[in-house]
Design an enzyme around this catalytic site. Structure first.
Site, mmCIF file in Angstrom:
data_model
loop_
_atom_site.group_PDB
_atom_site.id
_atom_site.type_symbol
_atom_site.label_atom_id
_atom_site.label_comp_id
_atom_site.label_asym_id
_atom_site.label_seq_id
_atom_site.Cartn_x
_atom_site.Cartn_y
_atom_site.Cartn_z
ATOM 1 N N LYS A 1 -63.178 -81.734 -113.865
ATOM 2 C CA LYS A 1 -64.644 -81.730 -114.002
ATOM 3 C C LYS A 1 -65.228 -80.390 -113.548
ATOM 4 O O LYS A 1 -65.983 -79.756 -114.276
ATOM 5 C CB LYS A 1 -65.241 -82.865 -113.160
ATOM 6 C CG LYS A 1 -66.748 -82.800 -113.013
ATOM 7 C CD LYS A 1 -67.300 -83.969 -112.235
ATOM 8 C CE LYS A 1 -67.373 -83.763 -110.743
ATOM 9 N NZ LYS A 1 -68.457 -82.874 -110.274
ATOM 10 N N ASN A 2 -64.882 -79.983 -112.336
ATOM 11 C CA ASN A 2 -65.535 -78.799 -111.772
ATOM 12 C C ASN A 2 -65.109 -77.502 -112.449
ATOM 13 O O ASN A 2 -65.846 -76.520 -112.393
ATOM 14 C CB ASN A 2 -65.291 -78.726 -110.258
ATOM 15 C CG ASN A 2 -66.088 -79.783 -109.513
ATOM 16 O OD1 ASN A 2 -66.970 -80.419 -110.093
ATOM 17 N ND2 ASN A 2 -65.764 -79.981 -108.250
ATOM 18 N N ARG B 1 -76.387 -80.971 -110.581
ATOM 19 C CA ARG B 1 -76.503 -79.769 -109.774
ATOM 20 C C ARG B 1 -75.751 -78.590 -110.403
ATOM 21 O O ARG B 1 -76.168 -77.443 -110.311
ATOM 22 C CB ARG B 1 -75.956 -80.028 -108.377
ATOM 23 C CG ARG B 1 -76.091 -78.809 -107.537
ATOM 24 C CD ARG B 1 -75.616 -78.951 -106.136
ATOM 25 N NE ARG B 1 -75.273 -77.651 -105.629
ATOM 26 C CZ ARG B 1 -76.103 -76.844 -104.987
ATOM 27 N NH1 ARG B 1 -77.330 -77.214 -104.770
ATOM 28 N NH2 ARG B 1 -75.700 -75.672 -104.579
ATOM 29 N N CYS C 1 -75.402 -85.065 -106.601
ATOM 30 C CA CYS C 1 -75.125 -86.123 -105.625
ATOM 31 C C CYS C 1 -75.903 -85.929 -104.335
ATOM 32 O O CYS C 1 -76.285 -84.824 -103.977
ATOM 33 C CB CYS C 1 -73.633 -86.143 -105.312
ATOM 34 S SG CYS C 1 -72.612 -86.776 -106.641
ATOM 35 N N ARG D 1 -78.016 -78.772 -99.919
ATOM 36 C CA ARG D 1 -77.189 -77.888 -100.743
ATOM 37 C C ARG D 1 -78.009 -76.676 -101.147
ATOM 38 O O ARG D 1 -78.507 -76.603 -102.262
ATOM 39 C CB ARG D 1 -76.629 -78.650 -101.953
ATOM 40 C CG ARG D 1 -75.721 -79.785 -101.524
ATOM 41 C CD ARG D 1 -75.148 -80.551 -102.671
ATOM 42 N NE ARG D 1 -73.990 -79.925 -103.253
ATOM 43 C CZ ARG D 1 -73.172 -80.536 -104.098
ATOM 44 N NH1 ARG D 1 -73.386 -81.775 -104.436
ATOM 45 N NH2 ARG D 1 -72.148 -79.900 -104.597
ATOM 46 N N ASP E 1 -64.030 -83.285 -101.315
ATOM 47 C CA ASP E 1 -64.165 -84.249 -102.408
ATOM 48 C C ASP E 1 -63.123 -85.381 -102.344
ATOM 49 O O ASP E 1 -63.165 -86.294 -103.169
ATOM 50 C CB ASP E 1 -64.062 -83.541 -103.773
ATOM 51 C CG ASP E 1 -65.342 -82.796 -104.112
ATOM 52 O OD1 ASP E 1 -66.353 -82.984 -103.411
ATOM 53 O OD2 ASP E 1 -65.332 -82.017 -105.088
ATOM 54 N N ARG F 1 -69.659 -90.373 -113.652
ATOM 55 C CA ARG F 1 -69.979 -88.944 -113.760
ATOM 56 C C ARG F 1 -68.728 -88.094 -113.675
ATOM 57 O O ARG F 1 -68.693 -86.976 -114.202
ATOM 58 C CB ARG F 1 -70.896 -88.526 -112.598
ATOM 59 C CG ARG F 1 -72.279 -89.101 -112.677
ATOM 60 C CD ARG F 1 -73.049 -88.721 -111.448
ATOM 61 N NE ARG F 1 -73.187 -87.277 -111.423
ATOM 62 C CZ ARG F 1 -74.208 -86.640 -110.893
ATOM 63 N NH1 ARG F 1 -75.181 -87.316 -110.337
ATOM 64 N NH2 ARG F 1 -74.265 -85.346 -110.901
#
Ligand code: UD1
Length: 425
Positions: A28-29, A99, A123, A128, A312, A404
């Site tokens: 994902k990231n 984000r 989230c 942040r 995470d 997500r």
């Protein structure tokens, strides 16, 4: 009819051992930042191994809304073509959901001379800020202003600079790194993040014709270039957090699960901790086998930037450790607000005391299924693991958070023998 995953619940019948093989999806990231980087290319880009998760679909929607062409020519394959200037700003209703849309700031600014992002989104895992992103982009010559919750950045051609990050922020490293590729001259970025997703981004940027060296170390050097070309095939790295979640679930259910399609080196921080707890972890070339017999010892974990233990995976480990006999300690050093899952686990019978950044977990013999609520993506994953371990039935509300970031989590866990389903309301 399209299913609304923001309502409804995930229902888990606990007590099944997970066994079998699970294939891990693209990260994902990594995919999110690669898609943002693709907007800097003047020719088409094709990304493969893109995970089919809602965060990716939101980002694709944002790009389409600002006039960038994005299509899915095949499953897991995304074609992106950013030929004209985007129509800013991106719609707030979409941006606030994600984000990672902040990662468009550097690319759009560098390529088109202006960019806008709204704060915040994503989230609920603590404050942040984006000060490091702004500091870096300003050092490259951007003018950054804040207007009614929107960040406006503008610049002529950016100029290379020497930039030191006070903290190795993943997002700031990525935003500055992308912008510097189109700056004039050399950029030296010090104290940068070393996550595998940073290395993947550097490889992708180099595939577009950028000159990035040193990704994966503390210092990244970038020789700016006037234009980036296309790249007709780039494979996103496997998701180490998805992989880690299945590894922890395997250990927690005393199962035997083989992960395929992974890069075991990226999983090293987790492998080390699972082994310390008494879990058997065997690494293959692109696979990992996790076997647990339930004979576990308590452990201490501190989350840190890579190659430290990933924040995470902290919530998932908390769920696992809640039934490991003895006292385990977790120190959360990245996001101060990431212990909200402790209250939900407590409702299932866990004994967890939180004091600031420290969580003290006293292992109990078993968790009991009940109704719980996900407060963020990884907290949701932790509750799924807790549900798999628990006696009886667990209902997890706010399942949208989980979808997500986890492609087909229901299908994958079911294929490993879990009794789990999504129920729309
Ligand atoms: C990324 C990941 C997220 C992961 C996190 C840490 C994506 C899309 N998300 O988030 O899943 O949990 O890395 O591994 O890749 N900070 C500042 N100023 C800044 C930026 C960050 O103080 O300008 C602080 C944050 O408040 C936080 C810490 O730095 O305490 C780490 O944040 P960062 O590494 O930036 O995380 P993200 O890039 O947001």
């Amino acid at each position: 009819m399209e299913i609304n995953y923001d309502t409804g619940k995930i229902v888990v019948a606990g007590g099944r051992r997970l066994t079998g093989t699970v294939r891990i999806s693209g990260a994902k990231n990594a995919a999110l930042v690669l898609i943002c980087a693709a907007t800097m290319a003047t020719e088409p880009v094709i990304l493969e191994n893109v995970p089919d998760i809602s965060d990716i679909h939101v980002l694709v929607q944002i790009l389409k809304e600002i006039g960038i062409e994005v299509t899915w020519p095949a499953e897991g394959t995304l074609a992106i073509s950013a030929t004209g200037a985007p129509q800013l700003p991106p719609p707030y209703q979409l941006v606030k959901k994600l984000r990672a849309s902040n990662l468009l700031l550097g690319p759009l600014l560098a390529r088109f001379g202006q960019a806008q992002v709204s704060l915040p989104g994503g989230c609920n895992i603590g404050v942040r800020p984006m000060d490091l992103h702004f500091k870096g982009l300003a050092a490259l010559g951007a003018e950054i202003r804040m207007e009614k919750g929107t960040v406006l950045a503008s610049a002529g051609r950016l100029r290379g600079a020497r930039i030191y990050l006070d903290f190795p922020s993943v997002g700031a490293t990525e935003n500055i790194m992308m912008a510097a590729c189109l700056a004039e001259g050399q950029t030296i970025l010090e104290n940068v993040a070393k996550e595998p997703e940073i290395v993947d981004l550097a490889n992708f940027l180099n595939c577009l014709g950028a000159r990035v060296r040193g990704a994966g170390t503390d210092v990244i050097k970038i020789e700016g270039t006037a234009q980036l070309k296309g790249c007709l095939r780039y494979n996103v790295i496997p998701d180490r957090i998805e992989a880690g979640t299945y590894m922890i679930a395997a250990a927690a259910t005393r199962g035997s699960v083989q992960l395929s399609g992974v890069i075991p080196r990226h999983l090293e921080p987790l492998c080390a901790k699972l082994r310390e707890a008494g879990v058997s972890v065997t690494e293959g070339e692109d696979s990992v086998l996790v076997q647990g017999d339930g004979n576990y010892q308590p452990i201490d974990i501190k989350t840190l930037p890579y190659p430290g233990f990933p924040t995470d995976l902290q919530s998932q480990m908390m769920a696992f450790l809640s039934t490991v006999p003895g006292i385990s300690l977790i120190t959360e050093n990245i996001f101060e607000n990431r212990y909200r899952v402790a209250d939900e686990l407590a409702r299932m019978g866990a004994r967890i005391k939180v004091e600031g950044r420290l969580a003290v977990i006293e292992g109990v013999p078993a968790l009991q299924g009940t109704q719980v609520r996900a407060s963020d993506l990884r907290a949701g994953a932790a509750l799924v693991i807790a549900g798999l371990m628990a006696q009886g039935r667990t209902e997890i509300y706010n399942p949208g958070y989980i979808f997500r970031g986890y492609h087909d989590i229901i299908g994958k866990l079911s294929s490993l023998g879990a009794e789990i389903a999504f129920q729309a309301e």
